[in-house]
Design an enzyme around this catalytic site. Structure first.
Site, short mmCIF file in Angstrom:
data_model
loop_
_atom_site.label_atom_id
_atom_site.label_comp_id
_atom_site.label_asym_id
_atom_site.label_seq_id
_atom_site.Cartn_x
_atom_site.Cartn_y
_atom_site.Cartn_z
CB SER A 110 3.44 -4.45 -4.79
OG SER A 110 2.66 -4.82 -3.68
CG ASP A 241 -3.38 -0.57 -5.08
OD1 ASP A 241 -3.68 -1.57 -4.41
OD2 ASP A 241 -2.25 -0.39 -5.56
CG HIS A 270 -1.70 -3.90 -6.09
ND1 HIS A 270 -1.02 -2.85 -5.50
CD2 HIS A 270 -0.92 -5.00 -5.90
CE1 HIS A 270 0.10 -3.30 -4.96
NE2 HIS A 270 0.20 -4.59 -5.19
#
Length: 290
Positions: A110, A241, A270
């Site tokens: 991320s 995601d 995610h």
């Protein structure tokens, strides 16, 4: 074991410690094992603890595993300045130099994927970096702009900022309980422990740093960083995601990388490195050994 260290000192033994950066910020890190180093870069608003499943697995496979708490996060200083990608990458460069890591593999999730892209592009020469991995990563850029029409509207991130400022504790419960791990999907196997651990990590950090980091992860353009990276890069992304939609991230990033490989995970969320660590770890190991 806890080691207090400062720049220029020789690290003795393995365990954990802190370095103090040039601007006086304390960066907490873990450093376990020997062998080829793997450096893990966590997502917002978490800490190095988010990599527990990977740290333990790769330590058992004979690697040296290193992870740090980004400034303003976890056990590092709760900074009110420097909460942007250039400084994040510079902090990593200081840590890497302190630990004298060479031929390292950098893995970012991320926001940490953006940090990896900026660090490898800017500081990765001279044998420091062997490979890189972007997992559910924010590059090339998340926010919608004329050059990135498929991005998320700025109002999405304004909403994040408003929710954090109004009630950070509730916001940091709602994110993992819902979209982060796909626990809002029908039939999802919800883990209260995973939700609680996300909340615990988030609430350890500083509100100002977390607020600033929303801009860092959403508005930083990593296009030129991705183009500049000349080591092999594995891009891993779940097609479900809900935090970093795949169409405007991984599917674009792979076209910008010189030596990129893309793996798409059907139905994965995610936070797949936590909920599907078995699959992710196996694929990471295969890439590391290739």
């Amino acid at each position: 074991m806890s080691l207090q260290t400062t720049p220029g000192q020789t690290k003795s033994g393995s365990g954990s410690g802190t370095i103090t950066t040039k601007d006086g910020t304390r960066i907490f890190y873990k450093d376990w094992g020997t062998g080829q180093p793997i450096v893990f870069h966590h997502g917002w608003p978490l800490s190095s603890d988010d990599w527990d499943a990977q740290m333990l697995f790769f330590l058992s496979k004979g690697y040296r595993v290193v992870a740090h708490d980004r400034r303003g996060h976890g056990r590092s200083s709760q900074t009110d300045t420097g909460n942007e990608m250039d400084t994040y990458a510079a902090d990593v460069a200081e840590l890497v130099a302190h630990l004298d890591l060479k031929d390292a593999i950098h893995v970012g999730h991320s926001t940490g994927g953006g940090e990896v892209a900026r660090y490898v592009a800017k500081y990765g020469s001279g044998g420091r970096v062997a490979k890189a991995v972007l997992i559910g990563a924010v590059p090339p850029i998340m926010v919608k702009t004329p050059a990135n029409p498929g991005g998320l509207p700025i109002e999405v991130f304004d909403g994040f900022r408003a929710a954090l400022a109004a009630n950070r504790a509730q916001f940091f419960h709602d994110v993992p309980a819902g979209p982060f791990y796909g626990f809002n999907r029908p039939g999802a196997q919800v883990s209260d422990g995973v939700i609680d651990n996300w909340w615990r990590q988030g609430m350890m950090g500083g509100a100002k740093a977390h607020y600033d980091c929303i801009k860092a992860f959403s508005e930083t353009d990593f296009t030129e960083d991705l183009k500049a990276i000349d080591v092999p890069v594995l891009v891993m992304h779940g097609d479900d995601d809900q935090i970093v939609p795949i169409a405007d991230s991984a599917l674009i990033s792979i076209k910008l990388l010189k030596k990129g490989e893309l793996k798409v995970y059907k139905g994965f969320p995610h936070g797949m490195a936590t909920t599907r660590a078995d699959v992710i770890n196996a694929d990471l190991l295969a890439f590391f050994k290739a």
